[in-house]
Every structure is written in C-alpha cells, then in structure tokens.
Design an enzyme around this catalytic site. Structure first.
Site, short mmCIF file in Angstrom:
data_model
loop_
_atom_site.label_atom_id
_atom_site.label_comp_id
_atom_site.label_asym_id
_atom_site.label_seq_id
_atom_site.Cartn_x
_atom_site.Cartn_y
_atom_site.Cartn_z
N HIS A 18 0.81 -1.22 0.00
CA HIS A 18 0.00 0.00 0.00
C HIS A 18 0.84 1.27 0.00
O HIS A 18 0.41 2.32 0.47
CB HIS A 18 -0.95 0.00 1.20
CG HIS A 18 -2.06 -1.00 1.08
ND1 HIS A 18 -1.87 -2.33 1.35
CD2 HIS A 18 -3.35 -0.86 0.70
CE1 HIS A 18 -3.01 -2.97 1.16
NE2 HIS A 18 -3.92 -2.12 0.75
N HIS A 107 0.22 -15.64 7.79
CA HIS A 107 0.73 -14.50 7.03
C HIS A 107 2.13 -14.16 7.53
O HIS A 107 2.68 -14.83 8.40
CB HIS A 107 -0.22 -13.31 7.16
CG HIS A 107 -0.46 -12.61 5.85
ND1 HIS A 107 0.56 -12.08 5.10
CD2 HIS A 107 -1.60 -12.35 5.17
CE1 HIS A 107 0.06 -11.52 4.01
NE2 HIS A 107 -1.24 -11.68 4.02
N ASP A 362 -7.80 -12.36 -2.73
CA ASP A 362 -8.18 -13.42 -3.66
C ASP A 362 -8.60 -14.66 -2.88
O ASP A 362 -7.88 -15.08 -1.96
CB ASP A 362 -6.99 -13.79 -4.55
CG ASP A 362 -6.63 -12.70 -5.54
OD1 ASP A 362 -7.24 -12.67 -6.61
OD2 ASP A 362 -5.74 -11.88 -5.22
#
Length: 408
Positions: A18, A107, A362
């Site tokens: 980002h 993650h 996704d």
C-alpha cells in the site's frame, strides 16, 4: 540481497502493498533492443487484480512506466527503471484496533516483525503479491529478448484448484509426464488459448468450470483454496545450467519458490515419477528429426541439437543442464492466508482472542499467478542464456579441438 534476483540479468524489486508505487530496476539487459511500455503492459494486465468475480476486487490498472534505460524506444544497456503507481490503496482496511493486535494466521506479519523489529502496518508489505509487479515487468523484457534471439516460448496455465485436476494422477499415469494427452498439451499450448479459458486459465472447458465453481464456493463462505500452475518453456537451447549448485532445475525452483504463497515445486515427472520403474522413466536418446526449411521455430542464432529424447520424463533438463527438449514444471500455491472468517489465534501480547480480517483478497491466487510464473521462468532462462553466451564467446577465441567426443 533479498530483493535482487539474477547474476547477469539482475532484477531488483521495490515497494510494499500500500505504498505510493511498486516497480523494479533491471540491470544487464542487452542494448539495442526495441522496447516500450506496450511490450510490458500485456503481462501486467494479465496479472492485475479485479479481473473477475473470483479475484480480489481491488481495482488497480497497473499501468507501467519506463523511467530509464531506453532512448527513442531502444534499450541502452544501462539500468531500466520501471514504475507502477498504487492507485487504489485502502490502508483503512488494515488500520483498525483489532487487526493491529494480531499477527494474521499463516501470514508474514509475525515473521517480518521478528526479523526487522518493525513491519508495514497495512497488507502484507513486501510479502504482498503487489511486489510481483516488478517481477512481471522485468520478465516481459526478458521474454522479448529470448523470443527475438532464440524463438523461446514460455506458457503457463492452471493445472489444479483444490482437488480438481486438469490431469488427475491415476494408477496408469501416476505422473502426467507419461500421459500422451498431457505431452501434446505441453508441445502445443499457447497464451492465447490459455486466456480463452478465463477466469481460471485452465485450458480445458469442463475442468475449468469445475475449478471456477470450487473457487466461488470458497469465496462465498469467506474462505480460500490453493492449487497448482504448470509452465512449459519451448525452443530453449541445450547447454543451459551451471553445475553443481546452480543446476537449471535448482535455479527454476529458487525462482518459483520465491513467489508469494508457493509451497512446492516439481519438474518433469516430479513426485509421481517416483512411482514408475527406471525402465519406464529413462529418456532414451534418438536422432532429432529434420525440420523443413522455413519451418524451424528457432532463431537462426541457435544450432538445433543433433539428438533429442524419445520421452521427456526429465522435463528438458538432465544433469542440471537443458537438453533442448521442452522444459516443464509445476508450482504449488497454498490457500491465501487472509480470509474473512473469524479465527481463534493469539495477539502480539500472547493473549488468546478472535481475529476477523478485513480487506480485499483473492479466494485463490492461482489464476493470477500464471503470468508471475512465466515471468520468473523468463528471468531464469535469460540469466542462463547470458552466462552461456559468455562461455561460448570465450571458447570461440581458442583453437578448435580436433575431437570432442572420445572414440573407443
């Protein structure tokens, strides 16, 4: 360092998920090649988010800009800088108190914090798929050179999603390498055909529809699913690869397993090949068939090998060196780590709690991973090609050998 790939054709990527922009620097591109954004954008568009209802809804156009290394549309041999602006940032999806408390399960939040003592506050930072934009841009440049100089073709496609396979293993064919239909596909598949089977990019209508339905089911229950991508490299010259530690399959594995979310790599017959005897698995050599004038797919720069193999269980690589046959391999992608379901986990302060992640993700990365796999394959092959060109040029300055192959 960890953000640079390659020795002769070196690619350094930059950017987080980002930040203002993502991109790369390419050093070592041969000079004198026509190059513009139009050569790169098609692969960027194939990789971009928001392509269909089974991909993340993040709306990024991923328009690439060449910043340096070309003049009047020609490469100068100097570093090529490329940039893609992040236009659809939504850091607010991540900047809430709940998500700040927890490392997301599976993650990179926790491992990045352990390594650096600080991490990006939004998205996956450098572990995000946004990082792969630089790889795809660089790979497009590598592909153009390989195509023009050698006639090399690189095509990837979705081979499985969850338990739905394009070529499911069976008692007869524990490895797809022994399946004649699979080998025909490897010999003929092209990108236009692959993209005609959107949104999944599985080049078989029935299998593709089943995969799409499966992804939709996981998306609708805010879950995710993994799968595999198969890639084929055709018209690759023989002699590529650097024994012993930089064998061609080793550098391909390195490249593929550096892609976010990858968990496995196999080349040629792969793991299924362990279930067939050597008498079936061995690739016998045969005389290479003559190619009629004007029908050779290879560039005039390439001398076609005198020998080829009757089968191709080796996947085009033997002893870590390309043998001229099509190179094919498969890469496994895990289910995306960020899902919308509430998960019981632990905070950074070691307190048990419940995390319900927000953001746009996704449900399956496999369809969008296809051009990323192609890009990394191109980066491996161009690096090997440039190394072999240097070796061949150095050898050409020496007196010719009277006899290369010993005669008994």
């Amino acid at each position: 360092m960890g953000s640079t790939f390659g020795n002769h054709f070196r690619v350094t990527t930059y950017g987080e998920s980002h930040c203002l922009s993502v991109g790369c620097i390419v050093d070592g591109c041969p000079p004198g090649m026509a190059l513009s954004e139009a050569d790169i954008q098609p692969q960027m568009t194939r990789r971009r988010p928001g392509q269909s209802a089974i991909t993340t809804p993040r709306d990024e156009k991923d328009r690439v800009e060449i910043q340096s290394g070309t003049e009047f549309g020609i490469t100068l041999g100097t570093p090529i800088g490329m940039r893609v602006m992040n236009e659809n940032q939504r850091k607010q999806d991540y900047g809430n108190k709940t998500m700040d408390l927890y490392p997301r399960p599976s993650h990179a939040d926790w491992t990045y914090l352990e390594k650096y003592g600080v991490k990006a506050s939004s998205g996956g930072g450098r572990s995000s798929a946004r990082e792969t934009i630089g790889r795809v841009a660089a790979g497009a440049i590598a592909e153009k050179y390989l195509r023009q100089a050698y006639g090399i073709e690189i095509v990837a496609f979705t081979a499985s999603v969850g338990n739905v396979f394009l070529f499911p293993p069976s008692a007869t064919h524990p490895t797809a390498a022994t399946n004649p239909e699979y080998l025909k596909l490897v010999e003929r598949i092209d990108r236009k055909t692959v993209d005609s089977f959107l949104p999944v990019r599985c080049p078989h209508e029935e299998s593709g529809k089943r995969m799409e339905k499966l992804i939709e089911e996981f998306r609708d229950r805010e879950d995710s699913i993994g799968g595999t991508v198969t890639c084929v490299i055709r018209n690759c010259p023989s002699g590529l690869g650097e024994p012993c530690f930089d064998k061609l399959e080793a550098t391909l594995a390195h490249a593929m397993l550096s892609i976010p979310a990858t968990k496995g790599f196999e080349i040629g017959s792969g793991f299924g090949g362990c279930q067939v005897p050597g008498s079936v698995h061995n690739d016998a050599f045969i005389k290479a068939p003559a190619v009629p004038p004007g029908q050779d797919a290879l560039s005039a720069n390439v001398q076609r090998p005198r020998l080829t193999t009757k089968t191709n269980n080796s996947g085009g690589v033997q002893g870590g060196i390309s043998n001229g046959a099509p190179i094919y391999f498969t890469v496994a992608f895990k289910p995306p780590a960020t899902i919308g379901q509430a998960q019981t986990t632990t905070t950074y302060d070691e307190a048990e709690g419940v995390l319900e992640a927000k953001g746009r993700h996704d449900p399956c990365v496999v369809p969008r991973a296809v051009p990323i796999v192609e890009a990394m394959a191109a980066l491996v092959i161009i690096d090997a090609v440039l190394a072999q060109q240097a070796r061949a040029a150095a050898r050409s300055l020496l007196p010719a050998l009277e006899r290369v192959v010993p005669v008994q």
